[in-house]
Design an enzyme around this catalytic site. Structure first.
Site, mmCIF file in Angstrom:
data_model
loop_
_atom_site.group_PDB
_atom_site.id
_atom_site.type_symbol
_atom_site.label_atom_id
_atom_site.label_comp_id
_atom_site.label_asym_id
_atom_site.label_seq_id
_atom_site.Cartn_x
_atom_site.Cartn_y
_atom_site.Cartn_z
ATOM 1 N N ARG A 20 0.817 -1.219 0.000
ATOM 2 C CA ARG A 20 0.000 0.000 0.000
ATOM 3 C C ARG A 20 0.847 1.264 0.000
ATOM 4 N NH1 ARG A 20 -4.685 2.564 1.032
ATOM 5 N NH2 ARG A 20 -4.392 4.230 2.546
ATOM 6 N N ARG A 75 -10.802 3.771 -2.386
ATOM 7 C CA ARG A 75 -9.541 3.520 -1.675
ATOM 8 C C ARG A 75 -9.372 4.559 -0.574
ATOM 9 N NH1 ARG A 75 -8.006 -1.538 -3.191
ATOM 10 N NH2 ARG A 75 -8.209 -1.803 -5.444
ATOM 11 N N ASN A 97 -14.231 14.550 -0.006
ATOM 12 C CA ASN A 97 -14.806 13.250 -0.354
ATOM 13 C C ASN A 97 -16.317 13.336 -0.214
ATOM 14 O OD1 ASN A 97 -14.877 10.328 -0.816
ATOM 15 N ND2 ASN A 97 -15.381 10.146 1.356
ATOM 16 N N HIS A 146 -19.662 10.943 0.526
ATOM 17 C CA HIS A 146 -19.964 9.637 1.108
ATOM 18 C C HIS A 146 -21.477 9.466 1.165
ATOM 19 C CE1 HIS A 146 -19.305 6.112 3.639
ATOM 20 N NE2 HIS A 146 -20.260 6.554 4.422
ATOM 21 N N ASP A 160 -9.379 13.359 6.056
ATOM 22 C CA ASP A 160 -8.260 13.335 7.008
ATOM 23 C C ASP A 160 -7.717 11.907 7.043
ATOM 24 O OD1 ASP A 160 -10.177 13.320 10.161
ATOM 25 O OD2 ASP A 160 -9.970 11.824 8.555
ATOM 26 N N ALA A 161 -6.953 11.585 8.052
ATOM 27 C CA ALA A 161 -6.244 10.293 8.037
ATOM 28 C C ALA A 161 -7.169 9.108 8.297
ATOM 29 C CB ALA A 161 -5.128 10.301 9.072
ATOM 30 N N GLY A 162 -8.404 9.392 8.738
ATOM 31 C CA GLY A 162 -9.322 8.288 9.035
ATOM 32 C C GLY A 162 -10.129 7.862 7.816
ATOM 33 N N ASP A 207 -13.547 8.167 6.239
ATOM 34 C CA ASP A 207 -14.796 8.947 6.273
ATOM 35 C C ASP A 207 -14.959 9.703 7.595
ATOM 36 O OD1 ASP A 207 -16.254 6.065 4.687
ATOM 37 O OD2 ASP A 207 -15.415 7.853 3.736
HETATM 38 C C1 GRF Z 1 -21.282 7.634 -4.689
HETATM 39 O O1 GRF Z 1 -22.476 7.351 -3.970
HETATM 40 C C2 GRF Z 1 -20.162 7.825 -3.714
HETATM 41 O O2 GRF Z 1 -20.539 8.498 -2.533
HETATM 42 C C3 GRF Z 1 -19.799 6.401 -3.416
HETATM 43 O O3 GRF Z 1 -19.830 5.758 -4.669
HETATM 44 C C4 GRF Z 1 -20.805 6.427 -5.480
HETATM 45 C C5 GRF Z 1 -20.132 6.827 -6.769
HETATM 46 O O4 GRF Z 1 -21.070 6.939 -7.759
HETATM 47 N N1 GRF Z 1 -18.500 6.275 -2.788
HETATM 48 P P1 GRF Z 1 -20.584 7.206 -9.304
HETATM 49 O O5 GRF Z 1 -19.549 6.145 -9.625
HETATM 50 O O6 GRF Z 1 -20.002 8.577 -9.341
HETATM 51 O O7 GRF Z 1 -21.844 7.094 -10.111
#
Ligand code: GRF
Length: 197
Positions: A62, A88, A104, A106, A138-140, A142
């Protein structure tokens, strides 16, 4: 004033990436590259838009992958990195260079349901509402400070796919709005916190 440079990270269909590509004029910034961890459909969107694609496959070590990601991003010189469906965890070397300039999206209301199966976990938990979060990385996993959230109701008969598609509809508009605010300097990261000007 030179337009800011956006680099998007993706691992799937790339519909969120496409939302940013389509919104470039309104963002006052350019999506200059797509970085993926494997050949994925999002690459087709990039190629159609004339946006460079960089594939950085996960390796057995990694740290090697992390340094390759760091080198790739350094060369692209982004003002902002947007993880939009990137599956990732960002490594320490990338964070060292870009923390505060990586966001990011989520598909859950963090801190609820972090990780790779957020929609499935929300359904299994029987929640009545869930949603999406955009946060600084950050480092975690989500765990970075949340910038914006959208609430989506769970409806009878929802399965993981139907619920996730509704969440993604909210994510596509939210990620564009957040990027616009970050580019405009209305939102920034300061010592682990979101500062809204
Ligand atoms: C999104 O819901 C994102 O939050 C999650 O994967 C999905 C990506 O959708 N990690 P797409 O590939 O952009 O359609």
């Amino acid at each position: 004033m030179t337009r800011q440079r956006l680099v998007v990270l993706a691992s799937g269909t790339g519909s969120l990436f496409n939302a940013l590509v389509q919104a470039q004029d309104s963002l006052g910034a350019d999506v200059v590259a797509l970085v993926v961890d494997a050949p994925v459909p999002a690459m087709d969107i990039a190629q159609a838009a004339g946006i460079s694609v960089h594939v950085v496959p996960m390796t057995t070590d990694r740290n090697v992958w992390d340094s390759q990601m760091r080198a790739t991003l350094d060369a692209l010189d982004p003002d902002l990195v947007i993880s939009a469906g990137f599956m990732r965890v960002i490594g320490a070397q990338v964070l060292e260079a870009f923390e505060g300039r990586i966001i990011n999206t989520h598909p859950a209301l963090l801190p609820l349901f972090p990780g790779a199966h957020a929609v499935r976990d929300a359904l299994a938990a029987g929640v009545k509402v869930t949603g999406a979060s955009v946060h600084f990385v950050d480092a975690g996993v989500d765990t970075g400070p949340v910038i914006s959230q959208s609430v989506i109701s769970v409806v009878p008969g929802d399965d993981e796919n139907s619920l996730h598609e509704r969440i993604k509809t909210a994510e596509r508009s939210m990620i564009v709005d957040v990027v616009r605010d970050v580019v405009a300097g209305k939102v920034r990261y300061d010592d682990g916190k979101v500062v809204t000007l």
